[in-house]
Design a protein around this motif. Structure first.
Motif, PDB file in Angstrom:
ATOM      1  N   VAL A   1       0.844  -1.192   0.133  1.00 34.79           N
ATOM      2  CA  VAL A   1      -0.166  -0.068  -0.066  1.00 34.79           C
ATOM      3  C   VAL A   1       0.857   1.176  -0.103  1.00 34.79           C
ATOM      4  O   VAL A   1       1.607   1.400   0.706  1.00 34.79           O
ATOM      5  CB  VAL A   1      -0.837   0.128   1.184  1.00 34.79           C
ATOM      6  CG1 VAL A   1      -1.851   1.124   1.226  1.00 34.79           C
ATOM      7  CG2 VAL A   1      -1.889  -1.173   1.305  1.00 34.79           C
ATOM      8  N   ILE A   2       0.783   2.196  -1.054  1.00 36.68           N
ATOM      9  CA  ILE A   2       1.643   3.193  -1.064  1.00 36.68           C
ATOM     10  C   ILE A   2       0.949   4.628  -0.755  1.00 36.68           C
ATOM     11  O   ILE A   2      -0.368   4.706  -1.163  1.00 36.68           O
ATOM     12  CB  ILE A   2       2.474   3.105  -2.343  1.00 36.68           C
ATOM     13  CG1 ILE A   2       1.179   3.405  -3.504  1.00 36.68           C
ATOM     14  CG2 ILE A   2       3.267   1.929  -2.583  1.00 36.68           C
ATOM     15  CD1 ILE A   2       2.001   3.628  -4.797  1.00 36.68           C
ATOM     16  N   GLY A   3       1.626   5.644  -0.514  1.00 37.20           N
ATOM     17  CA  GLY A   3       1.024   6.773  -0.350  1.00 37.20           C
ATOM     18  C   GLY A   3       1.764   7.746   0.285  1.00 37.20           C
ATOM     19  O   GLY A   3       3.063   7.602   0.923  1.00 37.20           O
ATOM     20  N   TYR A   4       1.133   8.866   0.936  1.00 35.26           N
ATOM     21  CA  TYR A   4       1.846   9.744   1.900  1.00 35.26           C
ATOM     22  C   TYR A   4       0.703  10.200   3.237  1.00 35.26           C
ATOM     23  O   TYR A   4      -0.260  10.434   3.118  1.00 35.26           O
ATOM     24  CB  TYR A   4       1.859  11.179   1.115  1.00 35.26           C
ATOM     25  CG  TYR A   4       2.570  11.053  -0.069  1.00 35.26           C
ATOM     26  CD1 TYR A   4       4.019  11.272  -0.118  1.00 35.26           C
ATOM     27  CD2 TYR A   4       1.975  10.773  -1.143  1.00 35.26           C
ATOM     28  CE1 TYR A   4       4.825  11.418  -1.235  1.00 35.26           C
ATOM     29  CE2 TYR A   4       2.748  10.479  -2.638  1.00 35.26           C
ATOM     30  CZ  TYR A   4       4.029  10.986  -2.561  1.00 35.26           C
ATOM     31  OH  TYR A   4       4.894  10.822  -3.710  1.00 35.26           O
ATOM     32  N   GLY A   5       1.277   9.490   4.183  1.00 32.35           N
ATOM     33  CA  GLY A   5       0.495   9.777   5.482  1.00 32.35           C
ATOM     34  C   GLY A   5      -0.737   8.910   5.476  1.00 32.35           C
ATOM     35  O   GLY A   5      -0.816   7.799   5.051  1.00 32.35           O
ATOM     36  N   GLU A   6      -1.828   9.798   5.666  1.00 30.73           N
ATOM     37  CA  GLU A   6      -3.108   9.238   5.434  1.00 30.73           C
ATOM     38  C   GLU A   6      -3.527   9.130   4.116  1.00 30.73           C
ATOM     39  O   GLU A   6      -4.615   8.452   3.859  1.00 30.73           O
ATOM     40  CB  GLU A   6      -3.995  10.178   6.287  1.00 30.73           C
ATOM     41  CG  GLU A   6      -3.878  10.585   7.584  1.00 30.73           C
ATOM     42  CD  GLU A   6      -4.143   9.360   8.661  1.00 30.73           C
ATOM     43  OE1 GLU A   6      -5.459   9.131   8.560  1.00 30.73           O
ATOM     44  OE2 GLU A   6      -3.098   9.022   9.237  1.00 30.73           O
ATOM     45  N   ASN A   7      -2.824   9.742   3.086  1.00 31.89           N
ATOM     46  CA  ASN A   7      -3.417   9.553   1.800  1.00 31.89           C
ATOM     47  C   ASN A   7      -3.000   8.387   0.922  1.00 31.89           C
ATOM     48  O   ASN A   7      -1.889   8.268   0.499  1.00 31.89           O
ATOM     49  CB  ASN A   7      -2.762  11.072   1.133  1.00 31.89           C
ATOM     50  CG  ASN A   7      -3.251  11.071  -0.092  1.00 31.89           C
ATOM     51  OD1 ASN A   7      -4.184  10.600  -0.690  1.00 31.89           O
ATOM     52  ND2 ASN A   7      -2.579  12.013  -1.140  1.00 31.89           N
ATOM     53  N   ILE A   8      -3.634   7.613   0.855  1.00 31.17           N
ATOM     54  CA  ILE A   8      -3.278   6.265   0.079  1.00 31.17           C
ATOM     55  C   ILE A   8      -3.525   6.581  -1.385  1.00 31.17           C
ATOM     56  O   ILE A   8      -4.497   6.882  -1.931  1.00 31.17           O
ATOM     57  CB  ILE A   8      -4.298   5.019   0.482  1.00 31.17           C
ATOM     58  CG1 ILE A   8      -4.094   4.708   2.038  1.00 31.17           C
ATOM     59  CG2 ILE A   8      -4.104   3.850  -0.235  1.00 31.17           C
ATOM     60  CD1 ILE A   8      -5.083   3.833   2.625  1.00 31.17           C
ATOM     61  N   VAL A   9      -2.439   6.237  -2.197  1.00 28.45           N
ATOM     62  CA  VAL A   9      -2.477   6.385  -3.421  1.00 28.45           C
ATOM     63  C   VAL A   9      -2.715   5.178  -4.384  1.00 28.45           C
ATOM     64  O   VAL A   9      -3.543   5.127  -5.280  1.00 28.45           O
ATOM     65  CB  VAL A   9      -0.915   6.848  -4.054  1.00 28.45           C
ATOM     66  CG1 VAL A   9      -0.952   6.905  -5.537  1.00 28.45           C
ATOM     67  CG2 VAL A   9      -0.792   8.317  -3.458  1.00 28.45           C
ATOM     68  N   ALA A  10      -2.202   4.072  -3.893  1.00 31.65           N
ATOM     69  CA  ALA A  10      -2.624   2.605  -4.238  1.00 31.65           C
ATOM     70  C   ALA A  10      -2.500   1.771  -3.345  1.00 31.65           C
ATOM     71  O   ALA A  10      -1.739   1.695  -2.535  1.00 31.65           O
ATOM     72  CB  ALA A  10      -1.698   2.474  -5.674  1.00 31.65           C
ATOM     73  N   ARG A  11      -3.376   0.435  -3.635  1.00 35.88           N
ATOM     74  CA  ARG A  11      -3.315  -0.413  -2.557  1.00 35.88           C
ATOM     75  C   ARG A  11      -3.177  -1.702  -3.071  1.00 35.88           C
ATOM     76  O   ARG A  11      -3.419  -1.960  -4.611  1.00 35.88           O
ATOM     77  CB  ARG A  11      -4.405  -0.200  -1.552  1.00 35.88           C
ATOM     78  CG  ARG A  11      -5.964  -0.539  -2.176  1.00 35.88           C
ATOM     79  CD  ARG A  11      -6.935  -0.518  -1.298  1.00 35.88           C
ATOM     80  NE  ARG A  11      -7.280   0.765  -0.605  1.00 35.88           N
ATOM     81  CZ  ARG A  11      -6.985   1.007   0.750  1.00 35.88           C
ATOM     82  NH1 ARG A  11      -6.650   0.107   1.446  1.00 35.88           N
ATOM     83  NH2 ARG A  11      -7.516   2.025   1.157  1.00 35.88           N
TER      84      ARG A  11
END
Lengths: 489, 236
Positions: free
Chosen positions: A271-281
């Motif tokens: 699961v990738i993203g920045y902090g709370e913001n998930i970009v893709a899972r």
């Protein structure tokens, strides 16, 4: 001068400073609703022509121009004419980040009108209308850095044409655009021509701009070597491709997958993203030794975030990454899964190529000779600053830096951006050679050529999910989204 | 509370910068540096973290410079082979406080001004030349780009085995070289673009600066920073 002829120029010679001529004997004219494309390999003088005919070269860049240029009745080569030229043209350059000067879309568009002396109520009215037309009204007070790549490109168009100039000049409008963005650019050009405006495009990805009747001037070595008209014959396409112009459909070559190779990189449930913001899972992907695999997807889909996570620059929000069969923490992958950014300049640290090679040698323990063996043009460019190398050379150097560090996996972010066909094929050759030496490549790209000619497999990242996609289908999809089809192109 | 006028913020920032160069006394410098730095970081840190990073780098660079060129007087500290003397500490403090005051004022301006108003307000209210007002507005546009460049460069440096925190001159060079080279290229093309969008034809429309309660408070605080050192008898 007839006002219906929007552009007419005849340049005997033009160059920078007191240096030699970069372009010689170039001439063209363009009428209302017309489209003229200046095509040619990188460094053939296309952009210099654009700078020369608009008066930028001699009035701003301390260059020289011999000859004549008329734009909608104005001579931009004279200082007085150059002052008036903004009222007659809209100019859109290659990189939106280098063009956008104001912090918000509203101020960016209004800036043009303010410069040209429009009254305040007209500025407000026209700015809002233009932002509405290009689908940016909801974001008119957002910071430009919060816009997507496509939105930034639209904003450059909006600010270039808000004053309704008769002539639009576009310098590589497809650069840094995904196919979805290219479709928008194509739509905009068609719309502009329908309104009776003239359009001049400088491009080496010619195939996106081959509307019937479009006139094409082919540049090579600073001269126009051929004049063509769309549609092009097979022979003409072959000629263009030989000199480095991307004029034909992308090829899908048989890229031999490595046989009996071991797995070098694997992501499970990432699961990738920045902090709370998930970009893709739920990302599952793998890469074998000596393999090159493409990741396609829109701008902003998360391709770069994925590459940076795999390279250890970002911590995954969940899931695991295995390198050479072992589960790794992010910091353990830094330098072993080597990320080469879209802007290769970020990687350089020395004021000359020679210094750069010394730095690599110092950090990796590799002999200088070993490194320079992979840089065929080292001798002629050793004293040059890496930032002043050609676009293709900078890309080349960035890959060699990654290779020199002995990374088993190299991640390339949009490696073909800004490369003409000839340079692209050289780069593909380099990647092929390094694959033969056991290096694996994961490549984020919008370019069907990369998928079709460099990679043996492809993934698509779409709406937060990654899935494997047939390579032929990936190329077809990229073409379709740009508004072309494989057959048509 | 509404944002203060961009023009008044600009005057405030400019005045603090001048005071930072005029004052030599440590108390006077403390008076202008600490409150402005605190207010600046509070107001502008989110928009311009990079300035804080550059400030820290500059103070460190100042110390290195002072250590090699002004390390005389009584010994203040001994850190292994490093003998730090009074002269180095005094020089670092004096220049560091000045930098702190200037960076604080810059952050107050960045945090308080509405970026899109900068070019218009400074031109119309202060009658500043358009080349200066545009440069200021463009600098604010560049800050997020520089921030992005900085984070990309730092990651690339880590991949290449350089320190996470650049503190030696060689490290700082490998950080600044790409940062400035990329910014330079960007600035050239931005210049061409704005000229093609009629920047040289730009004619400002003048108006008087607005002065309300917020502006009055800001100017009073500025006046205090000028008068207090004189009243207290601190040497300039």
């Amino acid at each position: 001068m007839n006002e219906a002829v929007l552009l007419k120029y005849s340049i005997r010679g033009a160059g920078y400073g007191e240096g030699p001529a970069i372009i010689e004997d170039v001439a063209a004219d363009l009428g209302e609703g017309g489209l003229l494309v200046l095509a040619g390999p990188s460094g053939s003088g296309k952009t210099t022509t654009l700078l020369a005919i608009t008066g930028v070269l001699n009035n701003l860049l301390y260059g020289w121009v011999e000859g004549e240029s008329w734009i909608a009745g104005i001579n931009p080569l004279s200082p007085e004419g150059f002052d008036e030229i903004p009222t007659r043209i809209g100019a859109v350059l290659q990189d939106p980040d280098k063009q956008l000067a104001m912090p918000t879309p509203y101020s960016e568009v209004a800036f043009t009108l303010e410069n040209l002396g429009y009254p305040e109520h007209v500025i407000r009215e026209k700015t809002v209308e233009m932002l509405e037309r290009l689908g940016l009204r909801d974001k008119m007070y957002a910071h430009v850095e919060d816009l997507s790549g496509g939105e930034k490109r639209r904003l450059t168009f909006a600010s270039a044409v808000v004053h309704d100039p008769p002539l639009l000049l576009l310098d590589e409008p497809s650069a840094s655009m995904d196919p979805w963005g290219i479709r928008e650019v194509r739509g905009f050009i068609s719309d502009w021509r329908r309104r009776g405006k003239g359009v001049l495009v400088v491009e080496h990805k010619l195939r996106y701009f081959l509307w019937d009747g479009a006139r094409i001037q082919v540049y090579r070595g600073g001269r126009v070597v051929r004049e063509l008209e769309a549609p092009l014959s097979r022979g003409e396409i072959r000629f263009l491709e030989e000199i480095g112009v991307d004029a034909g459909p992308p090829r899908i070559r048989r890229v031999k997958p490595p046989t009996g190779s071991s797995r070098v990189l694997e992501a499970r449930g990432l699961v990738i993203g920045y902090g709370e913001n998930i970009v893709a899972r739920d990302i599952d992907l793998y890469l074998d030794r000596g393999e090159a695999v493409a990741i396609i997807g829109r701008n902003g889909a998360g391709k770069t975030t994925l590459l940076k996570t795999l390279a250890g620059g970002l911590d995954p929000l969940d899931g695991e990454v295995l390198l050479l069969g072992e589960k790794t923490f992010s910091r353990q992958r830094i330098g072993r899964v080597f990320y080469v950014p879209q802007t290769p300049d970020y990687l350089f640290v020395a004021p000359s190529l020679e210094g750069e090679v010394r730095e690599i040698a110092g950090k990796t323990g590799k002999p200088v000779d070993w490194i320079t063996r992979y840089i065929p043009w080292y001798g002629e460019a050793r004293k040059t600053s890496p930032y002043r190398l050609s676009h293709g050379q900078r890309r080349w150097l960035s890959i060699i830096i990654a290779y020199s560090y002995g990374a088993p996996v190299i991640l390339l972010d949009e490696p073909s951006s800004g490369l003409d066909l000839r340079l692209f094929r050289r780069l593909a050759g380099l990647v092929g050679k390094l694959r033969g030496e056991g290096v694996s490549f994961l490549i984020s790209t919008h370019d069907p050529r990369v998928v079709g000619e460099m990679c043996s497999r492809a993934y698509i990242l779409d709406r937060g999910r990654l899935r494997e996609i047939d390579r032929y289908r990936a190329v077809e999809l990229l073409e379709e989204e740009a508004g072309l089809s494989l057959e048509e192109a | 509370m509404r944002r203060p006028s961009t023009s008044i913020l600009f005057i405030y920032g400019l005045a603090i910068t001048l005071l930072a160069f005029i004052y030599r006394d440590p108390y006077s410098l403390l008076l202008i540096s600490i409150p402005n730095a605190v207010a600046g970081i509070y107001l502008g840190y989110r928009r311009a973290k990079l300035i804080v990073v550059l400030l820290l780098l500059s103070i460190w660079g100042t110390f290195l410079n002072a250590y090699f060129l002004a390390n005389h007087g009584q010994v203040v500290a001994v850190l292994g082979p490093l003998v730090i003397r009074e002269g180095a500490v005094r020089a670092t403090a004096q220049i560091g406080l000045r930098l702190l005051a200037i960076a604080g004022a810059a952050l107050i301006f960045i945090g308080g001004a509405e970026p899109e108003q900068i070019i218009r307000d400074l031109e119309a209210e202060l009658r500043l030349p358009k080349t200066i007002t545009f440069s200021l507005a463009y600098a604010l546009r560049l800050i997020p780009l520089l921030r992005r460049d900085y984070s990309e460069i730092m990651f690339c440096r880590r991949q290449r085995g350089y320190r996470r925190i650049a503190y030696l001159p060689g490290d700082i060079k490998t950080l600044l070289l790409p940062l400035l080279s990329i910014a330079y290229q960007r600035a050239i093309w931005a210049g061409i673009t704005v000229e093609l969008r009629g920047f040289r034809k730009r004619r400002p429309r003048y108006r008087r600066p607005r002065i309300g309660l917020v502006e009055a408070l800001l100017l009073s605080w500025l006046a205090l920073q000028v008068v207090l050192p004189i009243m207290a008898g601190w040497t300039m």
